[in-house]
Design a protein around this motif. Structure first.
Motif, PDB file in Angstrom:
ATOM      1  N   THR A 147      41.724  43.592  41.474  1.00 27.74           N
ATOM      2  CA  THR A 147      42.136  44.457  42.616  1.00 27.74           C
ATOM      3  C   THR A 147      41.094  45.800  42.243  1.00 27.74           C
ATOM      4  OG1 THR A 147      43.923  45.417  41.434  1.00 27.74           O
ATOM      5  CG2 THR A 147      44.368  43.741  42.980  1.00 27.74           C
ATOM      6  N   LEU A 148      40.754  46.495  43.467  1.00 30.54           N
ATOM      7  CA  LEU A 148      39.933  47.514  43.420  1.00 30.54           C
ATOM      8  C   LEU A 148      40.413  48.781  43.888  1.00 30.54           C
ATOM      9  CD1 LEU A 148      37.194  45.487  45.264  1.00 30.54           C
ATOM     10  CD2 LEU A 148      37.304  45.902  42.729  1.00 30.54           C
ATOM     11  N   GLY A 149      39.711  49.838  43.438  1.00 27.04           N
ATOM     12  CA  GLY A 149      40.283  51.263  43.851  1.00 27.04           C
ATOM     13  C   GLY A 149      39.618  51.239  45.394  1.00 27.04           C
ATOM     14  N   TRP A 150      40.015  52.583  46.022  1.00 24.15           N
ATOM     15  CA  TRP A 150      39.697  52.750  47.193  1.00 24.15           C
ATOM     16  C   TRP A 150      38.074  53.045  47.373  1.00 24.15           C
ATOM     17  CZ3 TRP A 150      36.438  56.689  49.591  1.00 24.15           C
ATOM     18  CH2 TRP A 150      36.576  56.642  50.908  1.00 24.15           C
TER      19      TRP A 150
ATOM     20  N   HIS B 119      45.838  45.435  48.760  1.00 21.71           N
ATOM     21  CA  HIS B 119      44.783  45.644  47.885  1.00 21.71           C
ATOM     22  C   HIS B 119      43.620  45.230  48.244  1.00 21.71           C
ATOM     23  CE1 HIS B 119      47.750  47.223  44.804  1.00 21.71           C
ATOM     24  NE2 HIS B 119      48.349  46.084  45.187  1.00 21.71           N
ATOM     25  N   ALA B 120      42.444  45.888  48.192  1.00 24.96           N
ATOM     26  CA  ALA B 120      41.145  45.414  48.117  1.00 24.96           C
ATOM     27  C   ALA B 120      41.021  44.583  46.905  1.00 24.96           C
ATOM     28  CB  ALA B 120      39.978  46.669  48.128  1.00 24.96           C
ATOM     29  N   VAL B 121      40.079  43.684  46.966  1.00 25.96           N
ATOM     30  CA  VAL B 121      40.008  42.745  46.121  1.00 25.96           C
ATOM     31  C   VAL B 121      38.609  42.353  45.865  1.00 25.96           C
ATOM     32  CG1 VAL B 121      40.487  40.213  45.215  1.00 25.96           C
ATOM     33  CG2 VAL B 121      42.307  41.774  46.378  1.00 25.96           C
ATOM     34  N   GLY B 122      38.011  42.057  44.587  1.00 27.27           N
ATOM     35  CA  GLY B 122      36.632  41.848  44.496  1.00 27.27           C
ATOM     36  C   GLY B 122      36.389  40.770  43.719  1.00 27.27           C
ATOM     37  N   TRP B 123      35.488  39.918  43.642  1.00 28.05           N
ATOM     38  CA  TRP B 123      35.248  38.746  42.709  1.00 28.05           C
ATOM     39  C   TRP B 123      34.088  39.189  41.863  1.00 28.05           C
ATOM     40  CZ3 TRP B 123      37.771  34.603  41.466  1.00 28.05           C
ATOM     41  CH2 TRP B 123      38.632  34.026  42.447  1.00 28.05           C
ATOM     42  N   PHE B 124      33.817  38.878  40.646  1.00 30.55           N
ATOM     43  CA  PHE B 124      32.949  39.330  39.702  1.00 30.55           C
ATOM     44  C   PHE B 124      32.490  38.110  39.071  1.00 30.55           C
ATOM     45  CE2 PHE B 124      33.560  43.922  39.725  1.00 30.55           C
ATOM     46  CZ  PHE B 124      34.536  43.957  40.538  1.00 30.55           C
TER      47      PHE B 124
ATOM     48  N   GLU C  38      30.651  52.255  53.150  1.00 34.92           N
ATOM     49  CA  GLU C  38      29.813  51.933  51.978  1.00 34.92           C
ATOM     50  C   GLU C  38      30.631  50.906  51.254  1.00 34.92           C
ATOM     51  OE1 GLU C  38      29.791  56.327  50.662  1.00 34.92           O
ATOM     52  OE2 GLU C  38      27.628  55.907  50.326  1.00 34.92           O
ATOM     53  N   PRO C  39      30.270  49.598  51.647  1.00 35.01           N
ATOM     54  CA  PRO C  39      31.192  48.569  51.203  1.00 35.01           C
ATOM     55  C   PRO C  39      30.340  48.257  49.765  1.00 35.01           C
ATOM     56  CG  PRO C  39      30.024  47.794  52.960  1.00 35.01           C
ATOM     57  CD  PRO C  39      29.907  49.218  53.104  1.00 35.01           C
ATOM     58  N   SER C  40      29.147  48.517  49.556  1.00 34.00           N
ATOM     59  CA  SER C  40      28.469  47.988  48.506  1.00 34.00           C
ATOM     60  C   SER C  40      29.135  49.126  47.088  1.00 34.00           C
ATOM     61  CB  SER C  40      27.047  48.528  48.414  1.00 34.00           C
ATOM     62  OG  SER C  40      26.822  49.792  48.533  1.00 34.00           O
ATOM     63  N   THR C  41      29.758  49.814  47.401  1.00 33.32           N
ATOM     64  CA  THR C  41      30.585  50.773  46.618  1.00 33.32           C
ATOM     65  C   THR C  41      32.003  50.349  46.098  1.00 33.32           C
ATOM     66  OG1 THR C  41      31.588  52.296  48.075  1.00 33.32           O
ATOM     67  CG2 THR C  41      29.337  52.596  47.243  1.00 33.32           C
ATOM     68  N   CYS C  42      32.188  49.246  46.691  1.00 38.22           N
ATOM     69  CA  CYS C  42      33.490  48.535  46.392  1.00 38.22           C
ATOM     70  C   CYS C  42      33.755  48.171  44.914  1.00 38.22           C
ATOM     71  CB  CYS C  42      34.019  47.342  47.185  1.00 38.22           C
ATOM     72  SG  CYS C  42      32.907  46.032  46.980  1.00 38.22           S
ATOM     73  N   PHE C  43      32.733  47.969  44.111  1.00 37.68           N
ATOM     74  CA  PHE C  43      33.192  47.638  42.777  1.00 37.68           C
ATOM     75  C   PHE C  43      33.007  48.917  41.613  1.00 37.68           C
ATOM     76  CE2 PHE C  43      32.298  43.430  44.184  1.00 37.68           C
ATOM     77  CZ  PHE C  43      31.125  43.376  44.978  1.00 37.68           C
ATOM     78  N   ALA C  44      33.072  49.818  42.256  1.00 37.92           N
ATOM     79  CA  ALA C  44      32.947  51.106  41.421  1.00 37.92           C
ATOM     80  C   ALA C  44      34.275  51.338  40.484  1.00 37.92           C
ATOM     81  CB  ALA C  44      32.833  52.432  42.246  1.00 37.92           C
ATOM     82  N   THR C  45      35.398  51.057  41.225  1.00 35.60           N
ATOM     83  CA  THR C  45      36.635  51.042  40.058  1.00 35.60           C
ATOM     84  C   THR C  45      37.355  49.753  40.478  1.00 35.60           C
ATOM     85  OG1 THR C  45      37.970  52.094  42.154  1.00 35.60           O
ATOM     86  CG2 THR C  45      36.888  53.657  40.547  1.00 35.60           C
ATOM     87  N   SER C  46      38.142  49.546  39.442  1.00 35.74           N
ATOM     88  CA  SER C  46      39.321  48.391  39.388  1.00 35.74           C
ATOM     89  C   SER C  46      40.688  48.621  38.724  1.00 35.74           C
ATOM     90  CB  SER C  46      38.464  47.065  39.036  1.00 35.74           C
ATOM     91  OG  SER C  46      38.007  47.338  37.534  1.00 35.74           O
TER      92      SER C  46
END
Length: 125
Positions: free
Chosen positions: A96-99, A30-35, A104-112
């Motif tokens: 965990t993040l959507g595709w 999974h792609a993972v993000g921190w918020f 365009e990595p700045s769009t990584c937070f668009a879906t979780s």
């Protein structure tokens, strides 16, 4: 289920390392993000890492100070936070993040997809 940990109190200029672990699935797939959600503010994405670690992204406010990484053996994603500032205080969440496109990595937070409970970070002298 994700769980974020490692928060606490730090002085300006100090460091903390946050951990994001998964109990029921494998994070490496999974792609993972921190918020971060600061008091009185909306939650914002601050860093993400793509599947296979091909791309990492940092918002401008943390670039050069924070570092995201994985330890697949521990099923954990870390956020190393250095040179902390008072404005870094808040509740930190991992998800965990959507595709998203590596171009365009700045769009990584668009879906979780999955979220854990947050961990509190305070930065003060």
């Amino acid at each position: 289920q994700l769980q974020a940990s490692g928060g606490g109190a730090a002085q300006p200029g100090g460091s903390l390392r946050l951990s994001c672990t998964a109990s029921e699935f494998t994070l490496r797939y999974h792609a993972v993000g921190w918020f971060r959600q600061a008091p009185g503010k909306e939650r914002e994405g601050i860093s993400c890492i793509s599947i296979f670690d091909s791309v990492t992204y940092y918002t401008d406010s943390v670039k050069g100070r924070f570092s995201i990484s994985r330890d697949n053996a521990k099923n954990t994603v870390y956020l190393q936070m250095n040179r902390l500032k008072p404005e870094d205080a808040g509740v930190y969440y991992c998800a965990t993040l959507g595709w998203f496109s590596d171009s365009e990595p700045s769009t990584c937070f668009a879906t979780s997809t999955s979220w854990g409970q947050g961990t509190q970070v305070t930065v003060s002298s």
